[in-house]
Structures are given as C-alpha cells and as structure tokens.
Design an enzyme around this catalytic site. Structure first.
Site, short mmCIF file in Angstrom:
data_model
loop_
_atom_site.label_atom_id
_atom_site.label_comp_id
_atom_site.label_asym_id
_atom_site.label_seq_id
_atom_site.Cartn_x
_atom_site.Cartn_y
_atom_site.Cartn_z
N TRP A 28 -25.76 -25.69 -3.35
CA TRP A 28 -27.34 -26.02 -2.88
C TRP A 28 -28.05 -26.76 -4.06
CZ3 TRP A 28 -24.90 -21.68 -0.79
CH2 TRP A 28 -24.71 -21.48 0.30
N HIS A 36 -24.64 -9.45 3.90
CA HIS A 36 -23.88 -9.29 4.88
C HIS A 36 -23.80 -7.92 5.35
CE1 HIS A 36 -22.40 -13.54 6.13
NE2 HIS A 36 -23.62 -13.74 5.53
N ARG A 49 -23.93 -11.84 -1.61
CA ARG A 49 -23.61 -12.12 -0.23
C ARG A 49 -23.11 -11.07 0.70
NH1 ARG A 49 -19.91 -16.26 3.44
NH2 ARG A 49 -21.50 -16.62 5.14
C1 HEM Z 1 -30.19 -18.08 8.01
C2 HEM Z 1 -29.95 -17.24 7.15
C3 HEM Z 1 -28.71 -17.64 6.51
C4 HEM Z 1 -27.62 -18.60 7.01
C5 HEM Z 1 -27.56 -19.21 8.13
C6 HEM Z 1 -26.51 -18.38 5.90
C7 HEM Z 1 -25.39 -19.00 5.77
C8 HEM Z 1 -24.46 -19.23 4.76
C9 HEM Z 1 -23.35 -20.09 4.80
C10 HEM Z 1 -22.89 -20.59 5.90
C11 HEM Z 1 -22.77 -19.69 3.42
C12 HEM Z 1 -21.49 -20.46 3.04
C13 HEM Z 1 -20.31 -19.42 3.03
C14 HEM Z 1 -19.04 -19.88 2.64
O1 HEM Z 1 -18.53 -21.07 3.12
O2 HEM Z 1 -18.40 -19.54 1.79
C15 HEM Z 1 -23.56 -18.88 2.83
C16 HEM Z 1 -23.41 -18.64 1.46
C17 HEM Z 1 -24.09 -17.95 0.71
N1 HEM Z 1 -25.28 -17.17 1.11
FE1 HEM Z 1 -26.49 -17.27 2.93
N2 HEM Z 1 -26.97 -17.61 4.80
C18 HEM Z 1 -28.39 -17.23 5.10
C19 HEM Z 1 -28.99 -16.08 4.70
C20 HEM Z 1 -28.72 -15.68 3.43
C21 HEM Z 1 -29.37 -14.66 2.44
C22 HEM Z 1 -30.60 -13.90 3.08
C23 HEM Z 1 -28.87 -14.29 1.22
C24 HEM Z 1 -29.21 -13.53 0.17
C25 HEM Z 1 -30.35 -12.85 0.07
C26 HEM Z 1 -27.61 -15.44 1.16
C27 HEM Z 1 -26.74 -15.55 0.33
C28 HEM Z 1 -25.81 -16.33 0.15
C29 HEM Z 1 -24.99 -16.82 -1.12
C30 HEM Z 1 -25.22 -16.15 -2.46
C31 HEM Z 1 -23.88 -17.45 -0.64
C32 HEM Z 1 -22.89 -18.16 -1.66
C33 HEM Z 1 -21.75 -17.28 -1.39
C34 HEM Z 1 -20.46 -17.93 -2.23
O3 HEM Z 1 -20.72 -18.85 -3.21
O4 HEM Z 1 -19.59 -17.47 -2.18
N3 HEM Z 1 -27.79 -15.99 2.56
N4 HEM Z 1 -24.80 -18.45 3.55
#
Ligand code: HEM
Length: 344
Positions: free
Chosen positions: A243, A104, A100
């Site tokens: 998820w 970002h 992530r």
């Molecule tokens: C519309 C696009 C996206 C939205 C709105 C979104 C939103 C989010 C949110 C709200 C979280 C939770 C963060 C937390 O509470 O710790 C998250 C986690 C995460 N996102 Fe996304 N995301 C998007 C696209 C992506 C993309 C493009 C990737 C990677 C290619 C990605 C990879 C991840 C990963 C791996 C996590 C888990 C992080 C953890 O476990 O600490 N996301 N995302």
C-alpha cells in the site's frame, strides 16, 4: 464478576481454578469458572472445558500466577525474534503478518451471540486456520510456535493478541494497552469460516461489516490505516503489492497515499480488480471505499494531516478489537509494554 470474587473469599481448595493475572490472581471454583465462561457468552457451560483445564496441561492454571513482568518477557521474546528474523517476506519482517493474525483471530467476533473473537484461541484449530481468508497467516502461527514452547503457560488468545501488540509497538506504532485473560476453548466453539471481510466490498459493505463488531466510522478508518504495513500476495488473496513505501514502519502513509496518488483501476494477473499507482503501490476496492464515501473521506483527510490523531484513534480501536466480547474480571490490570528500544 462479583460472584467470582465472593466465591474466592469463601472457597479455596485444591480444585480451585486460578482465573488470572495482572498483579492479583483471581481464584475461583469450577462454578466460578463456568460463570466466567458464561459471562463471555459461550452459552454452553462445558464440563469438558473445565475438566481439560483442571486435569490437562495446567496451561491456564499456571497463567493466573503471572505478573506484568512475565508478559513483558513474552513481549521481549517476540520482539527479539522479530529483530532476528528480519529477512521474512523480502525484509519486511514478521511484524505485519503478526498484526494481521491478531486482527483475524479477533475479527471473527459476532456481537449478536458474542461468539468468535480472540477469547478462545480457536485459530489453532484446522477449520479456522484453513479459512481461505486466513491464507498466509500460518507463517505468523509458525513464528509464534517457539514462543509458545518457551512460555507454555500463556493461552493461545493471549499469545496471538500480545504478538499483535508487540508487532505494532516494535514497528514504531502507538502504545496498545493490553490485558491477559483469554482462555483456550475446545474445537467445537471454532467460528465458521466466512466472518472476515471481503476485499472487493464498497463503502456500504465495509460500514455494515464493522457494525457487526460494533465499530463506528472513525474506528473503521483508523483500523484500516494498518494497511500501510506489509503487502498483499497473489498466493494468499489474489491481490498483489504494498500500500506504500514504508512496509514495516507504522505511520499515516496509507491515508496520504489514498488521497495523493494517481490511482488506476486495473485487472491484475489473478483476474481481480485492484487500484495501482505509478509508484508501484496498490489499494483494494475496500480501501478505496474510504475515499469514495464522503463521511469516511473527511476522516481520511484528518488522519493524513495529523498522525497523532490517527495513532490515538488506532490505539483505542485496536484494544477494542482484541477485547471485543470479553468481560474481564474487574481486577485484571492493564499492561502497557515497554519496547525493546525503551529498555536499552
Ligand atoms: C475491510 C477490511 C479489510 C480488508 C478487506 C482487508 C483485506 C486484506 C487483504 C486482502 C490483505 C492481503 C493478504 C495477503 O495477500 O497476504 C490484507 C493484508 C493485511 N491486512 Fe487487511 N483487511 C482489512 C482490514 C484490516 C485491519 C482492520 C487490519 C489491522 C488492524 C489489517 C491489517 C492487515 C495487514 C497488516 C496486512 C499485511 C499482511 C502481510 O503483509 O502479510 N487489515 N488485508
């Protein structure tokens, strides 16, 4: 880049800046460096940047002499630490948060003026680190601090993106070809907050958001497949839950869950609406956009059936994401890293 190469052939003196790596170092003068920066559309050739680089820690001057084997060493150090510190986040480990972080730091890219993105490594500055969208990523940054100490020659942008690649591959994801060449920039080039996506967005929002970075539907669906990894945390985003079941194994589970689970749209304890399933999985409104939009849904169904198609598309889209807006010198070689397992 041809100007850099011709400068190289004509000039070699003490003030030369080694611009990079792969198998061959590219050597240039301050003018060549400025051109490199300009090609990366930081429209303000900034003598301070050059001064800092030339007279400062020597961070990037040192990086230019590095070979693919050196980057493999960085990969191995990150991968080993991932294995050793596996208790993080209730034994999910650091893989998802590193992925992530790489997304970002790259996702701030703005095609219009070529600002933001992974090039300048500006996540290390307060403004970007404290962007509310980046809550929780400090854990990834802290994880990487010992790696930065061990390999002080690597630029921040190269380290963040290489860490994302390491995380994906070590979690059994696709191979992600990677190139070095990002150069630390000064704090004034830190992008403003608010460039990362809103989890409450619908399909139109998601499509428009990714247009800003030049991504098509297939690439967007593939990138969101990374949400099979890790989880949401109330304290970071106001959402809660994973998820899917395999939170640290890269797979197409996300797509299968999207279409096969029974989802209920509920208000969570932080007052945000999220989709929950009886297996304890969740989806953000922006995730559910992928089944609500017929064009996205077709691709979701394809990836749910065919993991190879997903891996293939994800690999290409992720490389594009971490390289967006960067014009690499033509002779920079791409490295495909070996996983720790492959080296045993
Ligand atoms: C519309 C696009 C996206 C939205 C709105 C979104 C939103 C989010 C949110 C709200 C979280 C939770 C963060 C937390 O509470 O710790 C998250 C986690 C995460 N996102 Fe996304 N995301 C998007 C696209 C992506 C993309 C493009 C990737 C990677 C290619 C990605 C990879 C991840 C990963 C791996 C996590 C888990 C992080 C953890 O476990 O600490 N996301 N995302």
């Amino acid at each position: 880049m041809s100007a850099i190469r011709s400068t190289f052939s004509r000039t070699f003196n003490k003030r030369s800046l080694y611009l990079l790596t792969g198998a061959t170092a590219v050597v240039g003068t301050a003018a060549a460096y400025n051109e490199y920066q300009n090609n990366n559309k930081r429209n303000r050739p900034n003598p301070k940047v050059w001064g800092t680089l030339a007279a400062g820690t020597g961070l990037h001057i040192a990086e230019c002499q590095k070979k693919p084997e050196d980057y493999q060493k960085v990969y191995n150090a990150i991968a080993t630490k991932l294995r050793d510190e596996d208790e993080y986040d209730n034994y999910i480990g650091y893989g998802p948060v590193l992925l992530r972080l790489a997304w970002h730091v790259s996702g701030t890219f703005e095609k219009k003026d070529n600002s933001g993105g992974s090039f300048g490594g500006t996540y290390r500055f307060k403004k970007e680190m404290e962007d509310p969208s980046n809550k929780g990523l400090q854990n990834g940054f802290k994880f990487l601090s010992s790696i930065q100490e061990q390999f002080p020659w690597i630029s921040h942008g190269d380290l963040y993106t290489l860490a994302g690649v390491t995380a994906i591959q070590e979690m059994q994801g696709p191979k992600i070809p990677w190139r070095a060449g990002r150069v630390d920039q000064t704090e004034d080039l830190t992008p403003d907050n608010g460039r990362l996506p809103d989890a409450k967005g619908d399909a139109t929002y998601v499509r428009n958001f990714y247009k800003r970075m030049n991504f098509e539907d297939r690439e967007v669906v593939a990138l969101l497949g990374a949400h099979s990894l890790g989880k949401t945390h109330y304290e970071n985003s106001g959402f809660e839950g994973p998820w899917g079941a395999a939170t640290n194994v890269f797979s197409n589970e996300y797509f299968n869950n999207l279409i096969n689970e029974k989802w209920e749209f509920v208000k969570n304890e932080a007052g945000n609406m999220q989709y929950n399933s009886d297996k304890g999985f969740m989806m953000l409104p922006a995730d559910m956009a992928l089944v609500q939009d017929p064009k996205y849904l077709k691709i979701v169904k394809e990836f749910a059936k065919d993991q190879d198609a997903f891996f293939n598309e994800f690999g290409k889209a992720f490389t594009k994401l971490i390289e967006n807006g960067i014009e690499f010198p033509k002779n920079i070689k791409t490295t495909v890293f070996k996983t720790l397992d492959e080296q045993e």
